[in-house]
Scaffold this motif. Structure first.
Motif, PDB file in Angstrom:
ATOM      1  N   ILE A   2       0.848  -1.200   0.000  1.00 35.84           N
ATOM      2  CA  ILE A   2       0.000   0.000   0.000  1.00 35.84           C
ATOM      3  C   ILE A   2       0.883   1.250   0.000  1.00 35.84           C
ATOM      4  CG2 ILE A   2      -1.675   1.357   1.332  1.00 35.84           C
ATOM      5  CD1 ILE A   2      -2.830  -1.326   2.373  1.00 35.84           C
ATOM      6  N   ALA A   3       1.969   1.202   0.806  1.00 40.01           N
ATOM      7  CA  ALA A   3       2.859   2.355   0.925  1.00 40.01           C
ATOM      8  C   ALA A   3       3.724   2.551  -0.311  1.00 40.01           C
ATOM      9  CB  ALA A   3       3.758   2.179   2.155  1.00 40.01           C
ATOM     10  N   GLY A   4       3.884   1.486  -1.105  1.00 41.27           N
ATOM     11  CA  GLY A   4       4.741   1.583  -2.291  1.00 41.27           C
ATOM     12  C   GLY A   4       6.187   1.206  -2.012  1.00 41.27           C
ATOM     13  N   PHE A   5       6.484   0.647  -0.817  1.00 41.64           N
ATOM     14  CA  PHE A   5       7.847   0.197  -0.503  1.00 41.64           C
ATOM     15  C   PHE A   5       8.178  -1.112  -1.202  1.00 41.64           C
ATOM     16  CE2 PHE A   5       7.174   2.405   3.802  1.00 41.64           C
ATOM     17  CZ  PHE A   5       7.616   3.607   3.286  1.00 41.64           C
ATOM     18  N   GLU A   6       7.147  -1.840  -1.600  1.00 39.25           N
ATOM     19  CA  GLU A   6       7.320  -3.108  -2.323  1.00 39.25           C
ATOM     20  C   GLU A   6       6.524  -2.997  -3.610  1.00 39.25           C
ATOM     21  OE1 GLU A   6       9.114  -5.652  -1.616  1.00 39.25           O
ATOM     22  OE2 GLU A   6       9.458  -5.675   0.564  1.00 39.25           O
ATOM     23  N   ASP A  53      -1.510  16.140   7.186  1.00 41.75           N
ATOM     24  CA  ASP A  53      -2.831  15.741   6.712  1.00 41.75           C
ATOM     25  C   ASP A  53      -2.757  14.648   5.648  1.00 41.75           C
ATOM     26  OD1 ASP A  53      -5.158  16.614   7.811  1.00 41.75           O
ATOM     27  OD2 ASP A  53      -5.063  18.608   6.881  1.00 41.75           O
ATOM     28  N   PRO A  54      -2.134  13.525   5.967  1.00 40.23           N
ATOM     29  CA  PRO A  54      -1.997  12.463   4.961  1.00 40.23           C
ATOM     30  C   PRO A  54      -3.358  11.907   4.578  1.00 40.23           C
ATOM     31  CG  PRO A  54      -1.494  11.608   7.138  1.00 40.23           C
ATOM     32  CD  PRO A  54      -1.665  13.096   7.290  1.00 40.23           C
ATOM     33  N   SER A  55      -3.436  11.308   3.394  1.00 37.44           N
ATOM     34  CA  SER A  55      -4.722  10.735   2.976  1.00 37.44           C
ATOM     35  C   SER A  55      -5.026   9.467   3.760  1.00 37.44           C
ATOM     36  CB  SER A  55      -4.740  10.493   1.476  1.00 37.44           C
ATOM     37  OG  SER A  55      -3.489  10.085   1.014  1.00 37.44           O
ATOM     38  N   ALA A  56      -4.017   8.830   4.296  1.00 35.86           N
ATOM     39  CA  ALA A  56      -4.241   7.701   5.197  1.00 35.86           C
ATOM     40  C   ALA A  56      -3.022   7.546   6.094  1.00 35.86           C
ATOM     41  CB  ALA A  56      -4.471   6.413   4.414  1.00 35.86           C
ATOM     42  N   LEU A  57      -3.229   6.930   7.256  1.00 33.11           N
ATOM     43  CA  LEU A  57      -2.130   6.667   8.171  1.00 33.11           C
ATOM     44  C   LEU A  57      -1.948   5.159   8.266  1.00 33.11           C
ATOM     45  CD1 LEU A  57      -0.094   7.793  10.248  1.00 33.11           C
ATOM     46  CD2 LEU A  57      -1.873   7.593  11.982  1.00 33.11           C
ATOM     47  N   LEU A  58      -0.712   4.688   8.009  1.00 38.19           N
ATOM     48  CA  LEU A  58      -0.402   3.264   8.105  1.00 38.19           C
ATOM     49  C   LEU A  58       0.420   3.038   9.366  1.00 38.19           C
ATOM     50  CD1 LEU A  58       0.723   2.545   4.404  1.00 38.19           C
ATOM     51  CD2 LEU A  58      -1.599   2.741   5.333  1.00 38.19           C
ATOM     52  N   LEU A  59      -0.029   2.128  10.220  1.00 41.13           N
ATOM     53  CA  LEU A  59       0.635   1.900  11.500  1.00 41.13           C
ATOM     54  C   LEU A  59       0.996   0.420  11.617  1.00 41.13           C
ATOM     55  CD1 LEU A  59      -2.387   3.560  12.102  1.00 41.13           C
ATOM     56  CD2 LEU A  59      -0.962   4.317  13.998  1.00 41.13           C
ATOM     57  N   ASP A  60       2.300   0.115  11.714  1.00 42.27           N
ATOM     58  CA  ASP A  60       2.737  -1.281  11.785  1.00 42.27           C
ATOM     59  C   ASP A  60       3.215  -1.621  13.201  1.00 42.27           C
ATOM     60  OD1 ASP A  60       3.531  -3.845  11.371  1.00 42.27           O
ATOM     61  OD2 ASP A  60       4.793  -3.423   9.625  1.00 42.27           O
ATOM     62  N   GLU A  61       2.392  -2.284  13.964  1.00 41.62           N
ATOM     63  CA  GLU A  61       2.673  -2.674  15.349  1.00 41.62           C
ATOM     64  C   GLU A  61       3.308  -1.524  16.130  1.00 41.62           C
ATOM     65  OE1 GLU A  61       2.973  -6.425  16.363  1.00 41.62           O
ATOM     66  OE2 GLU A  61       2.653  -7.335  14.390  1.00 41.62           O
ATOM     67  N   PRO A  62       2.678  -0.331  16.113  1.00 43.85           N
ATOM     68  CA  PRO A  62       3.320   0.849  16.690  1.00 43.85           C
ATOM     69  C   PRO A  62       3.466   0.778  18.209  1.00 43.85           C
ATOM     70  CG  PRO A  62       1.044   1.350  16.164  1.00 43.85           C
ATOM     71  CD  PRO A  62       1.333  -0.011  15.586  1.00 43.85           C
ATOM     72  N   LEU A  63       2.697  -0.078  18.853  1.00 38.62           N
ATOM     73  CA  LEU A  63       2.740  -0.127  20.318  1.00 38.62           C
ATOM     74  C   LEU A  63       3.515  -1.341  20.814  1.00 38.62           C
ATOM     75  CD1 LEU A  63      -1.005   0.868  20.944  1.00 38.62           C
ATOM     76  CD2 LEU A  63       0.983   2.338  20.566  1.00 38.62           C
ATOM     77  N   GLY A  64       4.099  -2.079  19.890  1.00 40.58           N
ATOM     78  CA  GLY A  64       4.768  -3.339  20.217  1.00 40.58           C
ATOM     79  C   GLY A  64       5.902  -3.221  21.215  1.00 40.58           C
ATOM     80  N   ALA A  65       6.587  -2.062  21.233  1.00 40.52           N
ATOM     81  CA  ALA A  65       7.763  -1.929  22.095  1.00 40.52           C
ATOM     82  C   ALA A  65       7.410  -1.402  23.485  1.00 40.52           C
ATOM     83  CB  ALA A  65       8.771  -0.998  21.438  1.00 40.52           C
ATOM     84  N   LEU A  66       6.129  -1.092  23.700  1.00 43.82           N
ATOM     85  CA  LEU A  66       5.753  -0.443  24.961  1.00 43.82           C
ATOM     86  C   LEU A  66       5.207  -1.452  25.959  1.00 43.82           C
ATOM     87  CD1 LEU A  66       3.890   2.566  23.314  1.00 43.82           C
ATOM     88  CD2 LEU A  66       6.278   2.473  24.055  1.00 43.82           C
ATOM     89  N   ASP A  67       5.336  -1.134  27.250  1.00 44.28           N
ATOM     90  CA  ASP A  67       4.811  -2.073  28.247  1.00 44.28           C
ATOM     91  C   ASP A  67       3.287  -1.985  28.293  1.00 44.28           C
ATOM     92  OD1 ASP A  67       3.822  -0.256  30.233  1.00 44.28           O
ATOM     93  OD2 ASP A  67       5.891   0.095  30.864  1.00 44.28           O
ATOM     94  N   ARG A  68       2.688  -2.952  28.964  1.00 44.43           N
ATOM     95  CA  ARG A  68       1.250  -3.176  28.898  1.00 44.43           C
ATOM     96  C   ARG A  68       0.382  -1.953  29.228  1.00 44.43           C
ATOM     97  NH1 ARG A  68      -2.082  -7.667  28.930  1.00 44.43           N
ATOM     98  NH2 ARG A  68      -3.986  -7.319  30.112  1.00 44.43           N
ATOM     99  N   ASN A  69       0.707  -1.278  30.340  1.00 41.16           N
ATOM    100  CA  ASN A  69      -0.104  -0.128  30.757  1.00 41.16           C
ATOM    101  C   ASN A  69      -0.012   1.023  29.772  1.00 41.16           C
ATOM    102  OD1 ASN A  69      -0.988  -1.408  33.033  1.00 41.16           O
ATOM    103  ND2 ASN A  69       0.611  -0.531  34.345  1.00 41.16           N
ATOM    104  N   LEU A  70       1.220   1.261  29.315  1.00 39.09           N
ATOM    105  CA  LEU A  70       1.455   2.338  28.374  1.00 39.09           C
ATOM    106  C   LEU A  70       0.742   2.030  27.058  1.00 39.09           C
ATOM    107  CD1 LEU A  70       2.862   4.943  28.410  1.00 39.09           C
ATOM    108  CD2 LEU A  70       4.961   3.838  27.673  1.00 39.09           C
TER     109      LEU A  70
END
Ligand code: ADP
Ligand code: MG
Length: 379
Positions: free
Chosen positions: A70-74, A172-189
């Motif tokens: 979708i992003a065009g990286f591939e 103001d992007p036309s869409a936001l792509l988020l790839d496991e953005p919270l993966g590095a954070l602890d549970r509460n955060l």
């Protein structure tokens, strides 16, 4: 960055504030790296303007590759991708106008918070006064007002991810792509930032495509979930549709706990066989995608299973199985009961009111449920 008021209906799970985002259509999207199976295999999906769509699935199921396409990286091996009906196959990433957020914040360490967030605007040659205004607005949106002159190293992990989020939406992007953005954070955060992302989605009204392998996160955040398995989409639907009406055993097991009765006799009329019993089938419990013929198991959620003394009367029309209590675990709001079910001794789970402490390991009980609450699923 312009923001709109939160949705007047206040219902974040079904509608977005304003359909300002882009529609993203994937048609037969395929990426083949020459491995035994394609990384992404004929994925067809329409992500609607302003929708919060989550790609959920186990590691290696093709979520990131689909996002990168979708992003065009591939580049695509086959199929097509269109933004608002316009084919983007020939567009390089920087011309797709997408915001991106990854697990590692990827902030510029030598730039302040304000400089990091201003970066995409400077690249787009936005005027200085406009940059100041937009950076101020977006830092307020992610609740980092006053941190403008801090450097990333002076911020916590959660704050750094907020800066990265601000940088990803400031133009103001036309869409936001988020790839496991919270993966590095602890549970509460993680829980706190989930709520933030939901609020920000509501306020900006843009299309969000979010990747995670965490079913709880997917259920909490999404308008719809696309469940990935081996490069394909197994099922798409609202969190509630996927939880209540899984089409397959894979979907039932991936989202939430289930009691699974693998059938030894297929559906015959309105009956189905398991371990010598004949159970009723409610017509509404077979999905259109699963015919009686292809159904291989019955799934019953723990909260739909009632446990009673083994000599108790089971309501007419209910499906029932004898069970032995293996374990009772106090969970706060309820007690989780592990059961050995029937002669086949399938392990099951049920929920009891937290105060009902009479049951203990070894107790013989009957477990029953309404046929309307079961689901017939395919393999
Ligand atoms: P997910 O994000 O769901 O964990 P990915 O999209 O990263 O899955 O990967 C899907 C499959 O494609 C995996 O089998 C992975 O090993 C393979 N894959 C991903 N990127 C490449 C690549 N650049 N070269 C070869 N194989 C890849
Ligand atoms: Mg991935």
């Amino acid at each position: 960055m312009t923001t709109t008021a939160p949705s007047e209906t206040g219902d974040a799970t079904t509608t977005s504030a304003s359909p300002r985002g882009t529609q993203i259509r994937l048609d037969g999207v395929t990426k083949d790296y020459g491995l035994s199976i394609p990384a992404v295999d004929r994925v067809t999906l329409s992500i609607e303007p302003g929708e919060f769509m989550t790609f959920l699935g186990p590691s290696g199921s093709g979520k990131t590759t689909t996002l990168n396409l979708i992003a065009g990286f591939e580049t695509l091996s086959a199929g097509s991708i269109a933004f608002d009906r316009r084919d983007v196959g020939g567009l390089p990433p920087h011309r797709r106008n997408l915001g991106m957020l990854f697990q590692n914040y990827a902030l510029f360490p030598h730039m302040t918070v304000a400089q990091n967030v201003a970066y995409p605007l400077r690249e787009r040659r936005v005027s200085k006064s406009e940059i100041t205004r937009r950076v101020g607005d977006v830092l307020e949106l992610v609740q980092l007002t006053g941190r403008d002159n801090h450097y990333p190293s002076q911020l916590s992990g959660g704050q750094q991810q907020r800066v990265a989020l601000a940088r990803a939406i400031v133009f103001d992007p036309s869409a936001l792509l988020l790839d496991e953005p919270l993966g590095a954070l602890d549970r509460n955060l993680r829980a706190a930032l989930q709520a933030e992302i939901r609020r920000i989605h509501r306020e900006v009204g843009s299309t969000f495509v979010f990747v995670t392998h965490d079913q709880e996160e997917a259920m909490n955040l999404s308008d719809r979930i696309a469940l990935f398995r081996d490069g394909r989409i197994e099922q798409v639907g609202t969190p509630e549709q996927l939880y209540r009406h899984p089409d397959t055993l894979f979907a039932a097991r991936f989202l939430g706990d289930s009691n699974v009765f693998e059938l030894d006799e297929r559906v015959v009329g309105d009956r189905v066989g398991w371990d010598g019993r004949a159970w009723s089938v409610a017509p509404s419990t077979t999905s259109t995608a699963v015919s009686g013929e292809s159904a291989t198991a019955i799934v019953v959620r723990p909260e739909d299973l009632t446990i009673a003394a083994s000599d108790a009367d089971v309501p007419t029309g209910a499906n029932a199985v004898s069970a032995v209590v293996r374990d009772v675990e106090f969970m706060g709001a309820y007690r989780a009961v592990t059961l050995g079910l029937g002669a086949a001794d399938v392990t099951g789970t049920a929920r009891l009111d937290a105060l009902d402490a009479r049951l203990g390991p070894g107790d013989r009980v009957v477990a029953w449920w309404s046929p309307a609450r079961q689901r017939l699923v395919a393999a």
